[in-house]
Enzyme design. Structure first.
Site, mmCIF file in Angstrom:
data_model
loop_
_atom_site.group_PDB
_atom_site.id
_atom_site.type_symbol
_atom_site.label_atom_id
_atom_site.label_comp_id
_atom_site.label_asym_id
_atom_site.label_seq_id
_atom_site.Cartn_x
_atom_site.Cartn_y
_atom_site.Cartn_z
ATOM 1 C CB ALA A 1 -33.718 5.807 33.902
ATOM 2 N N GLY B 1 -38.689 7.283 31.310
ATOM 3 C CA GLY B 1 -39.446 8.280 30.551
ATOM 4 C C GLY B 1 -38.884 8.546 29.165
ATOM 5 N NE ARG C 1 -40.867 17.896 30.211
ATOM 6 C CZ ARG C 1 -40.870 17.854 31.545
ATOM 7 N NH1 ARG C 1 -40.925 18.969 32.238
ATOM 8 N NH2 ARG C 1 -40.822 16.708 32.193
ATOM 9 C CE LYS D 1 -36.358 13.145 31.169
ATOM 10 N NZ LYS D 1 -37.188 14.188 31.806
ATOM 11 C CB THR E 1 -42.591 9.250 39.263
ATOM 12 O OG1 THR E 1 -43.690 10.076 39.713
ATOM 13 C CG2 THR E 1 -41.778 10.057 38.273
ATOM 14 N N GLY F 1 -33.301 9.746 37.003
ATOM 15 C CA GLY F 1 -32.260 9.525 36.000
ATOM 16 C C GLY F 1 -31.935 10.746 35.170
ATOM 17 C CE1 TYR G 1 -6.367 -0.995 2.553
ATOM 18 C CE2 TYR G 1 -7.123 0.955 1.378
ATOM 19 C CZ TYR G 1 -7.376 -0.290 1.926
ATOM 20 O OH TYR G 1 -8.631 -0.824 1.836
ATOM 21 C CB SER H 1 11.540 17.247 0.886
ATOM 22 O OG SER H 1 12.004 17.888 2.036
HETATM 23 C C1 UD1 Z 1 -40.881 15.177 38.952
HETATM 24 C C2 UD1 Z 1 -41.785 15.316 40.192
HETATM 25 C C3 UD1 Z 1 -41.752 16.761 40.674
HETATM 26 C C4 UD1 Z 1 -40.346 17.190 40.921
HETATM 27 C C5 UD1 Z 1 -39.463 16.954 39.716
HETATM 28 C C6 UD1 Z 1 -38.017 17.193 40.051
HETATM 29 C C7 UD1 Z 1 -43.572 13.669 39.877
HETATM 30 C C8 UD1 Z 1 -45.007 13.484 39.570
HETATM 31 N N1 UD1 Z 1 -43.135 14.940 39.867
HETATM 32 O O1 UD1 Z 1 -41.445 15.933 37.901
HETATM 33 O O2 UD1 Z 1 -42.511 16.889 41.873
HETATM 34 O O3 UD1 Z 1 -40.313 18.559 41.310
HETATM 35 O O4 UD1 Z 1 -39.567 15.579 39.274
HETATM 36 O O5 UD1 Z 1 -37.190 17.073 38.912
HETATM 37 O O6 UD1 Z 1 -42.882 12.711 40.163
HETATM 38 N N2 UD1 Z 1 -40.051 8.289 34.793
HETATM 39 C C9 UD1 Z 1 -40.139 6.916 34.766
HETATM 40 N N3 UD1 Z 1 -41.343 6.357 34.485
HETATM 41 C C10 UD1 Z 1 -42.459 7.082 34.257
HETATM 42 C C11 UD1 Z 1 -42.369 8.488 34.295
HETATM 43 C C12 UD1 Z 1 -41.145 9.070 34.599
HETATM 44 O O7 UD1 Z 1 -39.158 6.210 34.969
HETATM 45 O O8 UD1 Z 1 -43.513 6.482 34.011
HETATM 46 C C13 UD1 Z 1 -38.738 8.895 35.080
HETATM 47 C C14 UD1 Z 1 -38.291 9.880 34.028
HETATM 48 O O9 UD1 Z 1 -37.541 9.215 33.014
HETATM 49 C C15 UD1 Z 1 -37.426 10.836 34.803
HETATM 50 C C16 UD1 Z 1 -38.017 10.783 36.207
HETATM 51 O O10 UD1 Z 1 -38.823 9.634 36.270
HETATM 52 O O11 UD1 Z 1 -36.072 10.421 34.847
HETATM 53 C C17 UD1 Z 1 -38.854 12.029 36.526
HETATM 54 O O12 UD1 Z 1 -39.902 12.133 35.570
HETATM 55 P P1 UD1 Z 1 -40.248 13.511 34.875
HETATM 56 O O13 UD1 Z 1 -41.331 13.271 33.888
HETATM 57 O O14 UD1 Z 1 -39.025 14.173 34.394
HETATM 58 O O15 UD1 Z 1 -40.872 14.297 36.131
HETATM 59 P P2 UD1 Z 1 -40.939 15.851 36.350
HETATM 60 O O16 UD1 Z 1 -42.005 16.419 35.500
HETATM 61 O O17 UD1 Z 1 -39.588 16.425 36.207
HETATM 62 CA CA CA Z 2 -37.591 15.728 35.320
#
Ligand code: UD1
Ligand code: CA
Length: 489
Positions: A36, A38, A42, A49, A107, A129, A417, A435
């Site tokens: 969670a 990120g 977008r 987010k 991730t 998340g 008040y 009234s």
């Molecule tokens: C990711 C997967 C993708 C999958 C999709 C499903 C990877 C590389 N790709 O892509 O294969 O189909 O989810 O929804 O994992 N986050 C962190 N730290 C970071 C980066 C991200 O905690 O450094 C968290 C984000 O907050 C988010 C989650 O990881 O909650 C997923 O990251 P996000 O950037 O949304 O990945 P997707 O592009 O959706």
């Molecule tokens: Ca995602």
């Protein structure tokens, strides 16, 4: 509602029968890590987010709620980074642990950062998340499959009509549970893009195997990030077992990466809630227009008309009717209550058979008694309105204790008040307030007393008395006629 924490409530599908993560079971030690950290680029938002709301709650809170039905909160680790303090403050009440990923390098990196926190566990369930529709049942099944398969990595997959944007699952053979890799959209070849089986972003890892190989992840990809998805290939090369379990409930894996996706998820949650209520005997007309939060409770035979918002911890009894355009938050409504159109309520309580509206505004601390009526353009705050009492038109009642069988005339105002302090008005049983009266608090009107219309009441009125607090009327005979005549000259 049935509330079950810990893994014990999940019907273990495992042949090993050791899948429970309940603290006092002798099974494997299982943690949940929720990614969670990120930013959510977008969404183009100041708000991180995972704090964006769907179904009346932050994305992350939904995921945490599912997680704590699988393992106790002390075994849940939310990995936070972007605006970490804000995320932590918003979710501290859930009792989960937080791990800081100060720099968000993907991730895979999120899990690298959580290494120490997870070192005491045998397996870790990894959740996203930003995917709040996931249910604890699906997480439980994924965990069971992972344990049955004795895999190093198990990923949850789903077939999507439109897989664009998701990572695709590369199975060893079409029929095999084993996976040789996950390819992200950006790196996928044309034939790979045709694969409809996507990686959901939910996984289970054997902790030892995960951290034995995580160092081999690289940033050689278009985002220059450590992809957790690459662990499938890394573990495969290390001759570890990597499998996928496909859920039939594809809608559970949807992520909220954009505002449009958030709106879709919100709508799905609201509809699911309405369907649940209908299954439980509540009539919801035109459910697509109603916004009903997850924790709202409604007893059977109550009717919810179109365009109603029921929020927070609102509870509604049986045989009530909530008419259109009401917004009701954290309120308790008894049985047989009628809420006419356009009412706004917050932290209010309505007794059995009460009738409110149209256009009543019940602010916090309003307690409307059994069979009492509150009508058009009446505002109440911190008051008790006793059994059968009526305040039907154009009135403000604040900081007042009003007995039973009281009639509050149109346009009555409690002047509570003085610019610095709030003062109380007490109106005893059976009082009649004419009234357009103003009651300057602190003041008490005794049992059975009458207040004449248009009075300004500054002193207590004794029981059974009549209080007249207005100037005596003066009549000047012929005054208007003379005035007109003077003008004509
Ligand atoms: C990711 C997967 C993708 C999958 C999709 C499903 C990877 C590389 N790709 O892509 O294969 O189909 O989810 O929804 O994992 N986050 C962190 N730290 C970071 C980066 C991200 O905690 O450094 C968290 C984000 O907050 C988010 C989650 O990881 O909650 C997923 O990251 P996000 O950037 O949304 O990945 P997707 O592009 O959706
Ligand atoms: Ca995602």
């Amino acid at each position: 509602m049935k509330k079950s924490k810990g893994g014990s409530s999940f019907p273990a599908a495992s042949s090993q029968g050791r899948t429970s993560s309940h603290p006092d079971s002798s099974g494997p030690r299982v943690a949940v890590a929720i990614m969670a950290a990120g930013k959510g680029t977008r969404l183009k938002s100041q708000l991180p987010k995972v704090l964006h709301e769907v179904g009346g709650k932050p994305l992350l809170e939904h995921v945490i709620r599912a997680a704590v039905r699988i393992v106790p909160a002390k075994d849940v680790y939310a990995i936070i980074g972007h605006e970490a303090d804000r995320v932590r403050a918003a979710l501290a009440h859930t009792g989960v642990n937080f791990v800081l990923q100060a720099e968000q390098r993907g991730t895979g990196h999120a899990l690298m950062v959580a290494r120490e926190a997870l070192s005491g566990y045998d397996h870790v369930i990894v959740l996203s998340g930003d995917a709040p529709l996931i249910t604890w049942e699906t997480i439980g099944r994924l965990r069971n499959f992972h344990l049955e398969e004795q895999a190093a990595m198990t990923l949850l997959s789903a077939d999507l009509e439109n897989p664009t944007g998701y990572g695709r699952v590369l199975r060893k053979t079409v029929r095999s549970a084993e996976v040789r890799g996950i390819v992200e959209e950006k790196a996928a070849s044309a034939p790979q893009k045709k694969i409809r089986e996507i990686n959901s972003g939910f996984y289970v890892f054997a902790v030892k195997e995960l951290y034995g190989s995580i160092g081999q992840l690289s940033t050689a990809n278009p985002h220059h990030e450590y992809y957790l998805t690459d662990m499938a290939e890394v573990l495969g090369k290390a001759r570890q077992r990597v499998v996928a379990w496909k859920t039939a409930n594809a809608s559970e894996v949807l992520g909220g990466n954009t505002r449009a996706e958030l709106a879709d998820i919100d709508q799905q949650m609201r509809l699911a809630k309405c369907r649940q209520l209908m299954a439980d005997g509540v009539t919801v007309f035109y459910p697509a227009t109603c916004v009903i939060d997850a924790d709202v409770e409604i007893a059977p035979d109550t009717v919810i008309e179109p365009y109603v918002q029921l929020l927070g911890k609102t509870r509604i009894g049986t045989a009530c009717r909530v008419r259109s355009y009401c917004v009701i938050r954290d309120s308790e409504i008894g049985d047989g209550v009628i809420v006419r159109p356009g009412c706004v309520m917050e932290e209010a309580r309505l007794g059995t058979g009460a009738v409110v509206g149209p256009y009543s505004h019940l602010r916090p601390g309003s307690e409307i008694g059994e069979g009492a009526h509150v009508g058009n353009f009446v505002e109440t705050k911190k008051i008790k309105l006793g059994k059968g009492s009526k305040a039907n038109h154009l009135t403000y009642l604040g900081d007042a204790d009003i007995g039973a069988g009281v009639n509050i005339g149109a346009g009555t105002i409690t002047c509570n008040y003085d610019g610095v302090h709030k003062h109380k008005t007490v109106i005893d049983d059976g009082v009649f307030i004419g009234s357009d009266s103003t009651l300057v608090a602190p003041v008490r009107v005794g049992k059975g007393a009458y207040v004449a219309a248009a009075s300004c009441i500054t002193d207590d009125v004794p029981e059974d008395a009549l209080a007249l607090g207005r100037a005596r009327q003066i009549v000047k005979e012929g005054w208007a006629r003379e005035k007109r005549a003077a003008r004509r000259k």
